[in-house]
Motif scaffolding. Sequence first.
Motif, PDB file in Angstrom:
ATOM      1  N   ARG A 155      53.872 -14.990   7.187  1.00 35.68           N
ATOM      2  CA  ARG A 155      53.671 -14.466   8.538  1.00 35.68           C
ATOM      3  C   ARG A 155      52.187 -14.469   8.909  1.00 35.68           C
ATOM      4  NH1 ARG A 155      57.980 -11.224   6.577  1.00 35.68           N
ATOM      5  NH2 ARG A 155      59.839 -11.406   7.863  1.00 35.68           N
ATOM      6  N   TYR A 156      51.334 -14.126   7.939  1.00 35.94           N
ATOM      7  CA  TYR A 156      49.893 -14.123   8.208  1.00 35.94           C
ATOM      8  C   TYR A 156      49.416 -15.521   8.564  1.00 35.94           C
ATOM      9  CZ  TYR A 156      48.742  -9.317   6.775  1.00 35.94           C
ATOM     10  OH  TYR A 156      48.620  -7.950   6.712  1.00 35.94           O
ATOM     11  N   MET A 157      49.906 -16.539   7.859  1.00 41.64           N
ATOM     12  CA  MET A 157      49.474 -17.909   8.128  1.00 41.64           C
ATOM     13  C   MET A 157      49.974 -18.385   9.484  1.00 41.64           C
ATOM     14  SD  MET A 157      49.511 -19.972   4.485  1.00 41.64           S
ATOM     15  CE  MET A 157      51.141 -19.475   3.961  1.00 41.64           C
ATOM     16  N   SER A 158      51.174 -17.965   9.855  1.00 46.45           N
ATOM     17  CA  SER A 158      51.694 -18.325  11.169  1.00 46.45           C
ATOM     18  C   SER A 158      50.837 -17.712  12.275  1.00 46.45           C
ATOM     19  CB  SER A 158      53.152 -17.864  11.296  1.00 46.45           C
ATOM     20  OG  SER A 158      53.645 -18.138  12.583  1.00 46.45           O
ATOM     21  N   MET A 159      50.445 -16.452  12.083  1.00 50.72           N
ATOM     22  CA  MET A 159      49.573 -15.803  13.058  1.00 50.72           C
ATOM     23  C   MET A 159      48.186 -16.450  13.069  1.00 50.72           C
ATOM     24  SD  MET A 159      50.618 -11.801  12.402  1.00 50.72           S
ATOM     25  CE  MET A 159      49.401 -11.196  13.570  1.00 50.72           C
ATOM     26  N   ALA A 160      47.724 -16.905  11.890  1.00 49.86           N
ATOM     27  CA  ALA A 160      46.412 -17.543  11.810  1.00 49.86           C
ATOM     28  C   ALA A 160      46.373 -18.829  12.624  1.00 49.86           C
ATOM     29  CB  ALA A 160      46.062 -17.812  10.351  1.00 49.86           C
ATOM     30  N   LEU A 161      47.450 -19.619  12.550  1.00 50.13           N
ATOM     31  CA  LEU A 161      47.516 -20.855  13.338  1.00 50.13           C
ATOM     32  C   LEU A 161      47.420 -20.554  14.821  1.00 50.13           C
ATOM     33  CD1 LEU A 161      50.231 -23.123  11.649  1.00 50.13           C
ATOM     34  CD2 LEU A 161      47.807 -23.613  11.927  1.00 50.13           C
ATOM     35  N   SER A 162      48.197 -19.563  15.255  1.00 47.26           N
ATOM     36  CA  SER A 162      48.210 -19.204  16.669  1.00 47.26           C
ATOM     37  C   SER A 162      46.841 -18.692  17.121  1.00 47.26           C
ATOM     38  CB  SER A 162      49.294 -18.160  16.922  1.00 47.26           C
ATOM     39  OG  SER A 162      49.267 -17.715  18.255  1.00 47.26           O
ATOM     40  N   ASP A 163      46.244 -17.801  16.299  1.00 44.11           N
ATOM     41  CA  ASP A 163      44.954 -17.222  16.669  1.00 44.11           C
ATOM     42  C   ASP A 163      43.845 -18.266  16.674  1.00 44.11           C
ATOM     43  OD1 ASP A 163      46.286 -14.844  16.805  1.00 44.11           O
ATOM     44  OD2 ASP A 163      45.534 -14.045  14.902  1.00 44.11           O
TER      45      ASP A 163
END
Length: 619
Positions: free
Chosen positions: A52-60
Motif C-alpha cells: 500500500r505504501y508503494m502504491s501511494m508513493a507512485l501516486s504522490d
Amino acid sequence: MTNQKPLLSKFLSFLLLSLSLCGYEPLMMANELIPIGVVLDLKSSVGRVAERYMSMALSDFYAVNHNYSTRLSLLTKDSGNDVIAAAFAALDLMKKEVQAIIGPQGSAQARFVIELGRKAQVPIISFSATSPSLSPSQNKFFIRVAQDDSAQVKAIADIVKAFGWPEIVLIYEDTEYGNSLIPHLMDALQVIDTRVPYRCVIPPSSNNTEIIKELNKLKENYIRIFLVHMTASLGSKLFALAKNAEMMSEGYAWMVTEGLSSLLDPMSSKVIDSMQGVLGIRPYLNPSKHLEDFERKWKRNLTSIQAKIKSTTSLNLFGLWAYDTIWALAMAVEKAGMHSRFFKQNASGFNADLAALDIFENGTRLRNTIVNTTFEGLSGNFGLVNGQLEPSTFEVFNVIGKTEINIGYWTPQRGFSKDLKDSSEKAYSTSKDKLKPLIWPGYTIHQPPSRLRIGVPVKNGFTEFVKVEWNSSTDDTPNVSGFSIEVFFAVRDALPFPLSHEFIPLRLRNGSYHYEIETKKFDAVIGDIAIIANRAKYFDFTLPYMESHVQMVVSVKHDERKSLWIFLRPLSLNLWLTTGVAFIFTGFVIWVLEHRVNTEFRGPPAQQLGLIFWGESGK
C-alpha cells in the motif's frame, strides 16, 4: 519540405497546449512505462503495508513530477515466506524484462534473488533484508534501502554497559536474519567485558511446547537479562509464553533489537500486554511536514473495515523505506534515461533455465544512478553509502501500557542524550543518567540486579563459619568473613570468567531462614544452612565440603579405670563384708583344731592371730 517541419512542430505544440487547457494530460500518452518487479510476502503485515505504501508513493511522486517522461509500472508477485517461491517469482519477473526488482522481504530469500540479479544484471532493491551477511559492497547489483542490522550493535552494547550488566543471554531465531547478527553482537559485548553464558536458538517452526521448554531452561539459570533478536511472528509468540512462565516479572530485564521493535504496532494488544517493561531501540524518524501529511493521508485512506483489520494506522518503518524506494527508483529511471534494452541469449523451452536469462544492458547504469540519488524522504535523508542507508540516530524506548514511551536517543557521535536539540553535551556518553526513568517488567522502577545477590546468615554463635559485622550504625555495607566465605572466594577465583556479586545479610524470621530464601530475594546463600527435606523441595544445595556428624555433649568426669581400687567395683560392699567374715571364721576354726595338737599354733597372741590368717590363705 524544410519549411514544413517548423510548421508541423508549431501545430503540434498548439494542439498539446489546447488539450492541456481542456483538462487533458497529453504527456501521459508520451510517457514510457518502465516495468519494475515487486516480490513480497502479502500474507505478512510488512508485505501488506509495503504494497500500500508503494502504491501511494507512485501516486504522490507523479503528482509532483507530472512532467517526467518515464513512469514506473509495478508487477507484484506474492512469494509467501518461502525461499524457492521468491526465487521463482524473481525469475518469472526477469523473463518479463523488468528493469529492477524491489524485494524480497526475507534475508534468506534475498540471497537467492541477488544471485539471479547478478546474472541478469538487474538491480535487486530491498527495504527489509537487513542481514549483515548480505553486503551490497560484495554484490554489485544488490541495493539495500534500509539500515544494516549491525548498525544497531554499538547502541545495544552501550545500553548493556550503561546498566552495568556483566552477563546477558541472547535469544534469537534460527534463520539467516537471526544468525547473521550474533557474531557482531558477541564482538561488541566482548569489548565491554559482558559475558554471554548461553545462547538460546529457536527455529521459526517451533511450537508452543518447544518454546516453553527453552524458556524453562532459561528460568533455571540465575541470569535474568535477555536480548531478543527475532521477527514479529516468532517474537510475539515468545513474549506471550514468557509471561505465562512468569518471566516478565520483577527481577527480569528484556531488550529487543530493531527488527522486532519496528513492528510492535501491528501486534495484538495481548502481545503488547505481555511485553510490559521491555526495552528496545529503533531508527529515529525525524518529524517533518511531508511525514505528517502522509500519515494523515494514510489514516484517511483506511476506510474499509477489512483494511483496518489487516493494516495498522500508525507509521511503519519498513513501509516508509518501501515508500522512499519508489521515489528513489523513479528519480533514477528518469535521470538515467532508461529504456527496455535486454541482450537476448539462447532461448530455452524450460522456464527455469538460468542460462537463458536475458541480460539487462543498462543495469549497471541504473544501479549507479540509484546509489547516487539523494533527497529528503519520509524516513529522513535518503542517501546511500556503499549501497545501503547510512546508520543514523536510534530511539531508545520502553513498552508501557499500549504504547512505547521514548526515554532517550543514541547517536554515533554523542552516545546517549535525552534531547537531540540539546547541544550543550558534546562528549560521548554511555551513562544511564542520560536516559529518562523507565519501568521494568513487573511494573517496578527498581533495575534488575546486575550482580549476584549472595545471602549471608546473621547469627550470634559459630561466627567462625560466617561473621557479619558493620563498621558503624549508618553503614549499609556489611563486612563478611569466615571459613564459608573463604570457600566461596576460592570457588569464584577458580571460575574462567569474572563473577560480580554483593553480600546481603540474611536474618532469622520466626526462628528460620526458610521464608527469606523462599521469596527468591537471593540468588545464592553462603553459610551453615542445614539441609532439611522441606528446604530441599525448593532449593538446590551444594555437596557438603565439611562433615559434621551427630554428637552428644556431656560433662567431664574422673576416669575410675586408672584407680588402684578398680577391682572392688564388680562386687557390692555387703558381698565383700560377707566374704571377709567367712575368711576370718574359717581361720579361727583351723586355729581351734590345730592349737591342741600343733605346737606352731601356740605362742604369743599376735603370732597366733597371724597364723589364723596365714592358715586360711595357705588353704
